[in-house]
Design a protein around this motif. Sequence first.
Motif, PDB file in Angstrom:
ATOM      1  N   VAL A  22      32.746  33.961  24.468  1.00 46.14           N
ATOM      2  CA  VAL A  22      32.439  35.258  25.073  1.00 46.14           C
ATOM      3  C   VAL A  22      33.477  36.302  24.666  1.00 46.14           C
ATOM      4  CG1 VAL A  22      32.264  36.502  27.277  1.00 46.14           C
ATOM      5  CG2 VAL A  22      31.149  34.290  26.999  1.00 46.14           C
ATOM      6  N   ALA A  23      34.751  35.943  24.691  1.00 43.66           N
ATOM      7  CA  ALA A  23      35.812  36.893  24.348  1.00 43.66           C
ATOM      8  C   ALA A  23      35.701  37.360  22.905  1.00 43.66           C
ATOM      9  CB  ALA A  23      37.183  36.264  24.594  1.00 43.66           C
ATOM     10  N   VAL A  24      35.398  36.448  21.981  1.00 38.62           N
ATOM     11  CA  VAL A  24      35.287  36.817  20.565  1.00 38.62           C
ATOM     12  C   VAL A  24      34.059  37.702  20.340  1.00 38.62           C
ATOM     13  CG1 VAL A  24      34.882  35.915  18.237  1.00 38.62           C
ATOM     14  CG2 VAL A  24      36.599  34.858  19.699  1.00 38.62           C
ATOM     15  N   VAL A  25      32.935  37.358  20.944  1.00 38.08           N
ATOM     16  CA  VAL A  25      31.721  38.179  20.791  1.00 38.08           C
ATOM     17  C   VAL A  25      31.949  39.578  21.351  1.00 38.08           C
ATOM     18  CG1 VAL A  25      29.320  38.441  21.543  1.00 38.08           C
ATOM     19  CG2 VAL A  25      30.112  36.243  20.681  1.00 38.08           C
ATOM     20  N   LEU A  26      32.578  39.674  22.526  1.00 36.02           N
ATOM     21  CA  LEU A  26      32.871  40.990  23.098  1.00 36.02           C
ATOM     22  C   LEU A  26      33.862  41.769  22.234  1.00 36.02           C
ATOM     23  CD1 LEU A  26      33.066  40.271  26.936  1.00 36.02           C
ATOM     24  CD2 LEU A  26      31.292  41.523  25.698  1.00 36.02           C
ATOM     25  N   PHE A  27      34.833  41.071  21.627  1.00 36.35           N
ATOM     26  CA  PHE A  27      35.786  41.741  20.746  1.00 36.35           C
ATOM     27  C   PHE A  27      35.042  42.403  19.587  1.00 36.35           C
ATOM     28  CE2 PHE A  27      38.597  41.922  17.068  1.00 36.35           C
ATOM     29  CZ  PHE A  27      39.695  42.576  17.591  1.00 36.35           C
ATOM     30  N   ILE A  35      38.740  49.182  28.740  1.00 38.07           N
ATOM     31  CA  ILE A  35      38.282  49.161  30.133  1.00 38.07           C
ATOM     32  C   ILE A  35      36.896  48.529  30.219  1.00 38.07           C
ATOM     33  CG2 ILE A  35      37.580  50.647  32.076  1.00 38.07           C
ATOM     34  CD1 ILE A  35      39.913  52.534  31.183  1.00 38.07           C
ATOM     35  N   ILE A  36      36.017  48.876  29.288  1.00 34.19           N
ATOM     36  CA  ILE A  36      34.686  48.265  29.253  1.00 34.19           C
ATOM     37  C   ILE A  36      34.809  46.768  28.988  1.00 34.19           C
ATOM     38  CG2 ILE A  36      32.480  48.202  28.003  1.00 34.19           C
ATOM     39  CD1 ILE A  36      32.938  51.255  27.481  1.00 34.19           C
ATOM     40  N   TYR A  37      35.687  46.389  28.047  1.00 31.52           N
ATOM     41  CA  TYR A  37      35.934  44.972  27.737  1.00 31.52           C
ATOM     42  C   TYR A  37      36.413  44.247  28.995  1.00 31.52           C
ATOM     43  CZ  TYR A  37      37.890  40.847  25.435  1.00 31.52           C
ATOM     44  OH  TYR A  37      38.172  39.560  25.067  1.00 31.52           O
ATOM     45  N   PHE A  38      37.374  44.836  29.691  1.00 34.10           N
ATOM     46  CA  PHE A  38      37.911  44.238  30.920  1.00 34.10           C
ATOM     47  C   PHE A  38      36.800  44.031  31.946  1.00 34.10           C
ATOM     48  CE2 PHE A  38      39.615  44.856  35.226  1.00 34.10           C
ATOM     49  CZ  PHE A  38      40.477  43.776  35.294  1.00 34.10           C
ATOM     50  N   ALA A  39      35.964  45.057  32.156  1.00 34.90           N
ATOM     51  CA  ALA A  39      34.888  44.951  33.143  1.00 34.90           C
ATOM     52  C   ALA A  39      33.909  43.841  32.769  1.00 34.90           C
ATOM     53  CB  ALA A  39      34.156  46.286  33.267  1.00 34.90           C
ATOM     54  N   LEU A  40      33.504  43.793  31.505  1.00 32.41           N
ATOM     55  CA  LEU A  40      32.538  42.775  31.080  1.00 32.41           C
ATOM     56  C   LEU A  40      33.125  41.368  31.129  1.00 32.41           C
ATOM     57  CD1 LEU A  40      30.788  44.583  28.104  1.00 32.41           C
ATOM     58  CD2 LEU A  40      29.842  44.073  30.361  1.00 32.41           C
ATOM     59  N   ILE A  41      34.378  41.230  30.714  1.00 29.60           N
ATOM     60  CA  ILE A  41      34.985  39.896  30.703  1.00 29.60           C
ATOM     61  C   ILE A  41      35.206  39.411  32.143  1.00 29.60           C
ATOM     62  CG2 ILE A  41      37.486  40.306  30.592  1.00 29.60           C
ATOM     63  CD1 ILE A  41      37.453  38.477  28.093  1.00 29.60           C
ATOM     64  N   CYS A  42      35.502  40.317  33.063  1.00 27.74           N
ATOM     65  CA  CYS A  42      35.605  39.933  34.478  1.00 27.74           C
ATOM     66  C   CYS A  42      34.251  39.461  35.003  1.00 27.74           C
ATOM     67  CB  CYS A  42      36.102  41.099  35.325  1.00 27.74           C
ATOM     68  SG  CYS A  42      37.870  41.371  35.229  1.00 27.74           S
ATOM     69  N   ILE A  43      33.203  40.172  34.638  1.00 27.52           N
ATOM     70  CA  ILE A  43      31.860  39.771  35.079  1.00 27.52           C
ATOM     71  C   ILE A  43      31.516  38.390  34.542  1.00 27.52           C
ATOM     72  CG2 ILE A  43      29.389  40.266  34.818  1.00 27.52           C
ATOM     73  CD1 ILE A  43      30.217  43.287  34.917  1.00 27.52           C
ATOM     74  N   PHE A  44      31.715  38.180  33.247  1.00 24.91           N
ATOM     75  CA  PHE A  44      31.345  36.899  32.638  1.00 24.91           C
ATOM     76  C   PHE A  44      32.211  35.731  33.113  1.00 24.91           C
ATOM     77  CE2 PHE A  44      29.412  39.544  29.194  1.00 24.91           C
ATOM     78  CZ  PHE A  44      28.102  39.117  29.399  1.00 24.91           C
ATOM     79  N   ARG A 103      30.940  33.106  35.775  1.00 29.14           N
ATOM     80  CA  ARG A 103      31.657  31.865  35.464  1.00 29.14           C
ATOM     81  C   ARG A 103      31.059  31.147  34.266  1.00 29.14           C
ATOM     82  NH1 ARG A 103      34.992  29.589  40.136  1.00 29.14           N
ATOM     83  NH2 ARG A 103      35.128  31.394  41.465  1.00 29.14           N
ATOM     84  N   VAL A 104      31.080  31.857  33.131  1.00 34.10           N
ATOM     85  CA  VAL A 104      30.565  31.290  31.882  1.00 34.10           C
ATOM     86  C   VAL A 104      31.476  30.153  31.440  1.00 34.10           C
ATOM     87  CG1 VAL A 104      30.121  31.764  29.456  1.00 34.10           C
ATOM     88  CG2 VAL A 104      29.521  33.454  31.180  1.00 34.10           C
ATOM     89  N   HIS A 105      30.894  28.968  31.260  1.00 34.60           N
ATOM     90  CA  HIS A 105      31.632  27.803  30.796  1.00 34.60           C
ATOM     91  C   HIS A 105      30.763  27.030  29.817  1.00 34.60           C
ATOM     92  CE1 HIS A 105      34.821  28.364  33.695  1.00 34.60           C
ATOM     93  NE2 HIS A 105      33.917  28.485  34.649  1.00 34.60           N
ATOM     94  N   MET A 106      31.392  26.275  28.937  1.00 28.95           N
ATOM     95  CA  MET A 106      30.678  25.425  27.995  1.00 28.95           C
ATOM     96  C   MET A 106      31.203  24.003  28.093  1.00 28.95           C
ATOM     97  SD  MET A 106      30.245  27.613  24.567  1.00 28.95           S
ATOM     98  CE  MET A 106      29.060  28.908  24.430  1.00 28.95           C
ATOM     99  N   TYR A 107      30.984  23.368  29.222  1.00 33.30           N
ATOM    100  CA  TYR A 107      31.232  21.957  29.408  1.00 33.30           C
ATOM    101  C   TYR A 107      30.327  21.479  30.528  1.00 33.30           C
ATOM    102  CZ  TYR A 107      34.564  23.912  32.780  1.00 33.30           C
ATOM    103  OH  TYR A 107      35.152  24.637  33.765  1.00 33.30           O
ATOM    104  N   VAL A 154      44.502  37.554  28.861  1.00 33.13           N
ATOM    105  CA  VAL A 154      44.791  37.295  27.445  1.00 33.13           C
ATOM    106  C   VAL A 154      43.796  38.041  26.573  1.00 33.13           C
ATOM    107  CG1 VAL A 154      44.813  35.514  25.647  1.00 33.13           C
ATOM    108  CG2 VAL A 154      45.932  35.081  27.834  1.00 33.13           C
ATOM    109  N   GLY A 155      42.519  38.027  26.958  1.00 33.19           N
ATOM    110  CA  GLY A 155      41.503  38.720  26.181  1.00 33.19           C
ATOM    111  C   GLY A 155      41.723  40.216  26.107  1.00 33.19           C
TER     112      GLY A 155
END
Length: 142
Positions: A9-14, A49-58, A63-67, A82-83
């Motif tokens: 998610v962080a890389v795609v948003l970046f 700021i937009i990145y921060f808002a979206l990453i907080c939502i996700f 709670r986006v997880h891949m396990y 960190v993101g």
Amino acid sequence: MSDWGPVFVAVVLFILLTPGLLIQFPGKSRCIEFGNFQTSGLSILVHSIIYFALICIFFLAVRVHMYSRNFLVMADWAPVLVGVVLFVLLSPGLLFSFPGNSKQLEFGSMKTNGKAIAVHTLLFFAIYAVFILAIHLHIYTG
């Protein structure tokens, strides 16, 4: 067990929010500009700021997880912080742009290009993955 959800998610948003690639808000001459490969301190701030808002939502609300098991109960702010810090520091054109438009490495040019966005995305991915997956950095809040 490693959780690749925050990294993905962080890389795609970046990529999507890098000022000048798809959109720059605010633009140099207009309120919004598309695909101009330009940036500015203000647009990096707004996109951060937009990145921060979206990453907080996700990460914190959705709670986006891949396990397969969800073993995190408390909110982990490390992927968010960190993101956001890496988003600002690695935004092409702010501190540096590699490769630059006229030189191999340019500092503070406020310009970007497709190659620089690709290289900065790879740097973002590598550094983010090290902090989140290798070092297992966590910042929990109640």
